[in-house]
Design a protein around this motif. Structure first.
Motif, PDB file in Angstrom:
ATOM      1  N   GLY A 102      39.188  -9.969  89.028  1.00 48.87           N
ATOM      2  CA  GLY A 102      38.600 -10.031  88.044  1.00 48.87           C
ATOM      3  C   GLY A 102      37.054 -10.403  88.865  1.00 48.87           C
ATOM      4  N   PRO A 103      35.852 -10.626  88.393  1.00 46.51           N
ATOM      5  CA  PRO A 103      34.568 -10.974  89.620  1.00 46.51           C
ATOM      6  C   PRO A 103      34.858 -12.732  89.899  1.00 46.51           C
ATOM      7  CG  PRO A 103      33.644 -10.440  87.063  1.00 46.51           C
ATOM      8  CD  PRO A 103      35.470 -10.486  87.246  1.00 46.51           C
ATOM      9  N   PRO A 104      35.266 -13.073  91.388  1.00 48.89           N
ATOM     10  CA  PRO A 104      35.328 -14.804  90.916  1.00 48.89           C
ATOM     11  C   PRO A 104      34.512 -15.591  89.751  1.00 48.89           C
ATOM     12  CG  PRO A 104      34.141 -13.676  93.190  1.00 48.89           C
ATOM     13  CD  PRO A 104      34.642 -12.620  91.991  1.00 48.89           C
ATOM     14  N   ARG A 105      35.150 -16.930  89.877  1.00 49.26           N
ATOM     15  CA  ARG A 105      35.107 -17.246  88.873  1.00 49.26           C
ATOM     16  C   ARG A 105      34.019 -18.259  89.093  1.00 49.26           C
ATOM     17  NH1 ARG A 105      38.871 -16.871  83.644  1.00 49.26           N
ATOM     18  NH2 ARG A 105      37.024 -18.257  83.111  1.00 49.26           N
ATOM     19  N   HIS A 106      34.530 -19.277  90.089  1.00 51.46           N
ATOM     20  CA  HIS A 106      33.478 -20.282  90.630  1.00 51.46           C
ATOM     21  C   HIS A 106      33.211 -19.904  91.963  1.00 51.46           C
ATOM     22  CE1 HIS A 106      37.070 -20.953  87.734  1.00 51.46           C
ATOM     23  NE2 HIS A 106      35.805 -21.801  87.296  1.00 51.46           N
ATOM     24  N   GLY A 107      32.252 -20.924  91.841  1.00 51.94           N
ATOM     25  CA  GLY A 107      32.001 -21.672  93.616  1.00 51.94           C
ATOM     26  C   GLY A 107      31.608 -20.512  94.271  1.00 51.94           C
ATOM     27  N   LEU A 108      30.702 -20.936  95.564  1.00 49.23           N
ATOM     28  CA  LEU A 108      30.196 -18.990  95.992  1.00 49.23           C
ATOM     29  C   LEU A 108      30.900 -17.904  96.545  1.00 49.23           C
ATOM     30  CD1 LEU A 108      29.803 -21.239  99.700  1.00 49.23           C
ATOM     31  CD2 LEU A 108      28.190 -21.175  97.655  1.00 49.23           C
ATOM     32  N   ALA A 109      31.925 -17.585  96.171  1.00 52.64           N
ATOM     33  CA  ALA A 109      32.106 -16.810  96.268  1.00 52.64           C
ATOM     34  C   ALA A 109      31.781 -16.058  94.949  1.00 52.64           C
ATOM     35  CB  ALA A 109      33.808 -16.510  95.705  1.00 52.64           C
ATOM     36  N   ARG A 110      31.581 -16.532  93.278  1.00 56.15           N
ATOM     37  CA  ARG A 110      30.513 -16.101  92.091  1.00 56.15           C
ATOM     38  C   ARG A 110      29.294 -15.722  92.754  1.00 56.15           C
ATOM     39  NH1 ARG A 110      31.917 -15.027  86.624  1.00 56.15           N
ATOM     40  NH2 ARG A 110      29.876 -13.973  85.788  1.00 56.15           N
ATOM     41  N   ALA A 111      28.848 -16.929  93.592  1.00 61.78           N
ATOM     42  CA  ALA A 111      27.205 -16.375  93.762  1.00 61.78           C
ATOM     43  C   ALA A 111      27.589 -15.371  94.701  1.00 61.78           C
ATOM     44  CB  ALA A 111      26.891 -17.849  94.512  1.00 61.78           C
ATOM     45  N   ARG A 112      27.968 -14.826  95.550  1.00 60.11           N
ATOM     46  CA  ARG A 112      28.480 -13.522  96.268  1.00 60.11           C
ATOM     47  C   ARG A 112      28.332 -12.656  95.401  1.00 60.11           C
ATOM     48  NH1 ARG A 112      29.727 -16.968 100.540  1.00 60.11           N
ATOM     49  NH2 ARG A 112      32.266 -16.765  99.618  1.00 60.11           N
ATOM     50  N   HIS A 113      28.477 -12.388  94.350  1.00 60.57           N
ATOM     51  CA  HIS A 113      30.129 -11.124  93.229  1.00 60.57           C
ATOM     52  C   HIS A 113      27.785 -11.118  92.722  1.00 60.57           C
ATOM     53  CE1 HIS A 113      31.300  -9.089  90.098  1.00 60.57           C
ATOM     54  NE2 HIS A 113      30.326  -9.883  89.829  1.00 60.57           N
ATOM     55  N   GLU A 114      27.629 -12.256  92.400  1.00 65.28           N
ATOM     56  CA  GLU A 114      26.567 -12.323  90.864  1.00 65.28           C
ATOM     57  C   GLU A 114      25.091 -11.701  91.952  1.00 65.28           C
ATOM     58  OE1 GLU A 114      25.994 -12.756  87.704  1.00 65.28           O
ATOM     59  OE2 GLU A 114      28.058 -13.023  87.682  1.00 65.28           O
ATOM     60  N   THR A 115      25.644 -12.027  92.997  1.00 69.03           N
ATOM     61  CA  THR A 115      24.176 -11.510  94.223  1.00 69.03           C
ATOM     62  C   THR A 115      24.306  -9.541  94.746  1.00 69.03           C
ATOM     63  OG1 THR A 115      24.194 -13.703  95.561  1.00 69.03           O
ATOM     64  CG2 THR A 115      23.173 -11.298  96.377  1.00 69.03           C
ATOM     65  N   LYS A 116      25.483  -8.772  94.687  1.00 63.13           N
ATOM     66  CA  LYS A 116      25.769  -7.762  94.834  1.00 63.13           C
ATOM     67  C   LYS A 116      25.829  -7.002  93.363  1.00 63.13           C
ATOM     68  CE  LYS A 116      29.837  -8.703  98.312  1.00 63.13           C
ATOM     69  NZ  LYS A 116      31.115  -8.447  98.381  1.00 63.13           N
ATOM     70  N   VAL A 117      25.621  -7.550  92.247  1.00 61.26           N
ATOM     71  CA  VAL A 117      25.449  -7.043  91.201  1.00 61.26           C
ATOM     72  C   VAL A 117      24.206  -7.321  90.715  1.00 61.26           C
ATOM     73  CG1 VAL A 117      25.687  -7.708  88.050  1.00 61.26           C
ATOM     74  CG2 VAL A 117      27.359  -7.976  89.727  1.00 61.26           C
ATOM     75  N   TRP A 118      23.527  -8.321  91.340  1.00 59.81           N
ATOM     76  CA  TRP A 118      21.837  -7.666  90.989  1.00 59.81           C
ATOM     77  C   TRP A 118      21.269  -6.623  92.748  1.00 59.81           C
ATOM     78  CZ3 TRP A 118      18.306 -10.466  95.436  1.00 59.81           C
ATOM     79  CH2 TRP A 118      16.904 -10.632  94.595  1.00 59.81           C
ATOM     80  N   LEU A 119      22.137  -6.516  93.444  1.00 54.98           N
ATOM     81  CA  LEU A 119      21.032  -5.811  93.975  1.00 54.98           C
ATOM     82  C   LEU A 119      21.423  -4.151  93.417  1.00 54.98           C
ATOM     83  CD1 LEU A 119      22.744  -6.733  97.915  1.00 54.98           C
ATOM     84  CD2 LEU A 119      20.587  -6.823  97.137  1.00 54.98           C
TER      85      LEU A 119
END
Length: 194
Positions: A102-119
């Protein structure tokens, strides 16, 4: 007509997706399943052609044409990710593959994941804006295209709101529970190292 076609394309997307995954994992026909999955973009082409024909035949540009552009934009921006995610889960449940991460749940890994979705949302807004601008130029009558201009604003408003959500993961990163599960690996760095 366009609203009905959008509904047909949405239903068709899920029918083709289900049929493609069923062929791949239940019927053990991976090529046929892949062929069905590759037919997905044809639905957007059909919707695009129907919208252009509708405008060419003198239809008043209004909200269904704007909605069609947003639908196509969303599919371009998020369709591949959606199909890939569902394919991973079908492979796990129907094909015996390991459970997908699943997507990362915490920290900067989660922030990077959310940024990819936003892209993906940014790509969708850009595609929708391009289609809407082409429709405005095609109609070539500013008095008839004001509703299409409003849809461009809607596309970028959605992208902006989604961007704020993604930004919130960078500003306030979600922390792992104390004494809970071990820290999650940063999958982005792991993949880059391979």
């Amino acid at each position: 007509m366009i609203v009905a076609l959008i509904a047909v394309c949405e239903v068709g997307f899920w029918v083709l997706l289900a049929a493609g995954l069923a062929c791949r994992y239940l019927l053990r026909m991976p090529r046929a399943g892949l062929a069905l999955l590759l037919c997905e973009p044809l639905l957007e082409v059909v919707l695009l052609v129907a919208t252009v024909l509708d405008l060419r035949n003198g239809a008043e540009p209004n909200w269904p044409h704007g909605l069609a552009a947003l639908y196509i934009g969303y599919t371009v921006g998020h369709g591949h990710r959606t199909v890939k995610w569902l394919d991973g889960h079908a492979a796990h449940r129907l094909g015996g593959a390991p459970k997908p991460l699943g997507p990362p749940r915490h920290g900067l890994a989660r922030a990077r994941h959310e940024t990819k979705v936003w892209l993906g949302t940014l790509i969708g807004a850009a595609v929708a804006t391009t289609l809407l601008q082409l429709a405005i130029w095609y109609v070539d009558d500013p008095s008839r295209t004001t509703s299409l201009e409003g849809w461009r604003f809607t596309a970028w408003q959605a992208a902006g709101l989604h961007g704020l959500v993604a930004l919130s993961y960078w500003v306030w990163p979600k922390k792992a529970p104390a004494g809970g599960a071990p820290a999650e690996p940063d999958l982005g760095k792991e993949r880059a190292g391979r």
